[in-house]
Design a protein around this motif. Structure first.
Motif, mmCIF file in Angstrom:
data_model
loop_
_atom_site.group_PDB
_atom_site.id
_atom_site.type_symbol
_atom_site.label_atom_id
_atom_site.label_comp_id
_atom_site.label_asym_id
_atom_site.label_seq_id
_atom_site.Cartn_x
_atom_site.Cartn_y
_atom_site.Cartn_z
ATOM 1 N N ARG A 238 52.520 48.485 17.953
ATOM 2 C CA ARG A 238 53.859 47.920 17.752
ATOM 3 C C ARG A 238 54.701 47.976 19.019
ATOM 4 N NH1 ARG A 238 53.206 51.237 13.205
ATOM 5 N NH2 ARG A 238 54.655 52.783 14.077
ATOM 6 N N GLY A 239 54.210 48.681 20.036
ATOM 7 C CA GLY A 239 54.964 48.791 21.281
ATOM 8 C C GLY A 239 56.120 49.755 21.191
ATOM 9 N N ASP A 240 56.033 50.728 20.264
ATOM 10 C CA ASP A 240 57.150 51.643 20.032
ATOM 11 C C ASP A 240 57.033 52.957 20.794
ATOM 12 O OD1 ASP A 240 58.170 49.805 18.292
ATOM 13 O OD2 ASP A 240 57.363 50.757 16.495
ATOM 14 N N PRO A 242 57.265 55.740 23.735
ATOM 15 C CA PRO A 242 58.137 55.891 24.909
ATOM 16 C C PRO A 242 57.341 55.660 26.181
ATOM 17 C CG PRO A 242 58.321 57.769 23.411
ATOM 18 C CD PRO A 242 57.134 56.970 22.971
ATOM 19 N N GLN A 243 57.788 54.749 27.029
ATOM 20 C CA GLN A 243 56.984 54.351 28.175
ATOM 21 C C GLN A 243 57.418 55.013 29.477
ATOM 22 O OE1 GLN A 243 56.083 50.135 28.462
ATOM 23 N NE2 GLN A 243 56.779 49.837 26.380
ATOM 24 N N ARG A 244 58.636 55.455 29.607
ATOM 25 C CA ARG A 244 59.080 56.018 30.876
ATOM 26 C C ARG A 244 59.770 57.367 30.693
ATOM 27 N NH1 ARG A 244 59.004 50.631 31.551
ATOM 28 N NH2 ARG A 244 58.168 49.861 33.527
ATOM 29 N N GLU A 245 59.366 58.056 29.641
ATOM 30 C CA GLU A 245 59.936 59.375 29.395
ATOM 31 C C GLU A 245 58.917 60.165 28.612
ATOM 32 O OE1 GLU A 245 62.567 58.208 25.515
ATOM 33 O OE2 GLU A 245 63.158 57.424 27.445
ATOM 34 N N THR A 246 59.146 61.449 28.481
ATOM 35 C CA THR A 246 58.215 62.243 27.704
ATOM 36 C C THR A 246 58.249 61.778 26.268
ATOM 37 O OG1 THR A 246 59.944 63.893 27.311
ATOM 38 C CG2 THR A 246 58.468 64.266 29.180
ATOM 39 N N SER A 247 57.080 61.787 25.644
ATOM 40 C CA SER A 247 56.986 61.232 24.298
ATOM 41 C C SER A 247 57.592 62.176 23.275
ATOM 42 C CB SER A 247 55.518 60.974 23.945
ATOM 43 O OG SER A 247 54.780 62.168 23.992
ATOM 44 N N ALA A 248 58.183 61.596 22.258
ATOM 45 C CA ALA A 248 58.718 62.387 21.153
ATOM 46 C C ALA A 248 57.575 62.762 20.224
ATOM 47 C CB ALA A 248 59.750 61.554 20.388
ATOM 48 N N PRO A 249 57.724 63.833 19.452
ATOM 49 C CA PRO A 249 56.679 64.180 18.498
ATOM 50 C C PRO A 249 56.426 63.026 17.534
ATOM 51 C CG PRO A 249 58.278 65.961 18.714
ATOM 52 C CD PRO A 249 58.839 64.777 19.436
ATOM 53 N N ARG A 250 55.170 62.845 17.190
ATOM 54 C CA ARG A 250 54.845 61.777 16.252
ATOM 55 C C ARG A 250 55.435 62.092 14.888
ATOM 56 N NH1 ARG A 250 49.497 62.661 18.595
ATOM 57 N NH2 ARG A 250 49.192 61.157 20.263
ATOM 58 N N THR A 251 55.867 61.056 14.202
ATOM 59 C CA THR A 251 56.499 61.260 12.906
ATOM 60 C C THR A 251 55.519 61.089 11.763
ATOM 61 O OG1 THR A 251 57.112 58.913 12.846
ATOM 62 C CG2 THR A 251 58.720 60.453 13.765
ATOM 63 N N SER A 252 54.328 60.624 12.062
ATOM 64 C CA SER A 252 53.364 60.394 11.003
ATOM 65 C C SER A 252 51.975 60.767 11.467
ATOM 66 C CB SER A 252 53.362 58.914 10.587
ATOM 67 O OG SER A 252 52.269 58.628 9.746
#
Length: 316
Positions: A238-240, A242-252
């Protein structure tokens, strides 16, 4: 401190820090490196890893100064620790880049070979020196070299114990590039930063598929079978992400390939096993475990995966 961890955005930089010993790793470091890479594998804020050495060298292998005389039981303990370390690096689901400067020999070369990509400085040198002390290469070196350069060239490198310079390593495909215009550490971090901007789950799945290339073509296609349907359900497609920052925890958990692809099927006796995609031939699986969905029966007696209807491989 013999092991240093730094962060540059979503990139983790792991530095072997024993410059007085050309970063030879001790028994204690084997466990520390394994634990560190296990932790990085679970850290959603890290999207790529750089492995390098301090003091102008990558790694001179295991510290022979602490070996001494030992019985077989002691050597088996060392081998278990060595293999745990190598497996932890190779199994990291994020891209791992080795930044090689100076000496990269023995099991130190195995550390680099366990990474996905190797960048080298012009003064990097590579060798398998085990024959000089009456040992065979370890830490997976022969397996890795054979895959990369073929059995005949791998045998020549091992039997001769000669040193390869960066130019020859590049010619043989043992490194990705020679970085002459900037420090090797900076070049590796730049590459890791670019890679870290990509889709993390798709990269993890691609890494699994690369590791499956030792299977037969049909077995590989069985492994590949669910990848695109699975990725179509993720934030990566889906392209959701984070591309230029640390990734957030996955929600699923649906975005975690190591959970969602652990599809189990009932074997009729209360035990369970994965389908062909989830279990490469020859691997093991913890059973029994309750399957998430009932097994589909096709053709009267042939079992298939409850999720994808792929027939069960009898060799799995």
């Amino acid at each position: 401190m013999t092991l240093r961890l730094e962060h540059d955005g979503a990139v983790a930089i792991v530095t072997l820090d024993r410059p007085d010993r050309r970063n030879a790793f001790t028994m204690a470091m084997r466990g520390e490196i394994a634990t560190l890479f296990d932790n990085l594998a679970q850290d959603d804020g890290i999207r790529a890893v750089v492995l390098t050495g301090a003091g102008g060298h990558f790694c001179s292998g295991a510290d022979t100064g602490e070996m001494g005389a030992a019985d077989s039981a002691a050597f088996l303990k060392r081998m278990r620790a060595l293999h745990r370390m190598i497996r932890a690096i190779a199994a990291t689901p994020k891209p791992v880049i080795a930044a090689v400067d100076g000496v990269c020999v023995g099991a130190g070369w195995s550390l680099a070979l366990a990474c996905d990509l190797i960048l080298a400085s012009p003064n990097a040198s590579f060798a398998q020196l085990f024959g000089r002390i009456g040992y065979a290469p370890d830490a997976g070196a022969i397996w890795q070299l054979t895959r990369l350069v073929g059995p005949m060239r791998a045998k020549e490198i091992v039997y001769s114990g000669r040193t390869l310079d960066a130019d020859e390593a590049l010619q043989l495909g043992l490194i990705l590039s020679i970085e002459a215009d900037r420090p090797i550490r900076d070049a590796a971090i730049d590459l890791a930063t670019r890679i870290a901007q990509g889709p993390p789950v798709a990269q993890a799945m691609s890494k699994q598929l690369f590791e499956a290339t030792t299977l037969s073509f049909d077995q590989f296609l069985d492994r590949e079978f669910l990848v695109q349907p699975f990725l179509a359900t993720t934030a990566d497609h889906r392209g959701d992400w984070p591309q230029r920052e640390t990734s957030a925890p996955r929600t699923s958990s649906a975005d975690n390939p190591f959970i969602s692809l652990a599809i189990m099927i009932s074997m009729g006796n209360g035990a369970a096993r994965p389908c062909q995609f989830c279990c490469p031939s020859g691997s093991s699986w913890s059973s029994p475990i309750s399957p998430p969905a009932p097994t589909t029966i096709i053709g009267g007696s042939t079992r298939s995966c409850a999720a994808c209807s792929t027939p069960i491989s009898t060799s799995c």
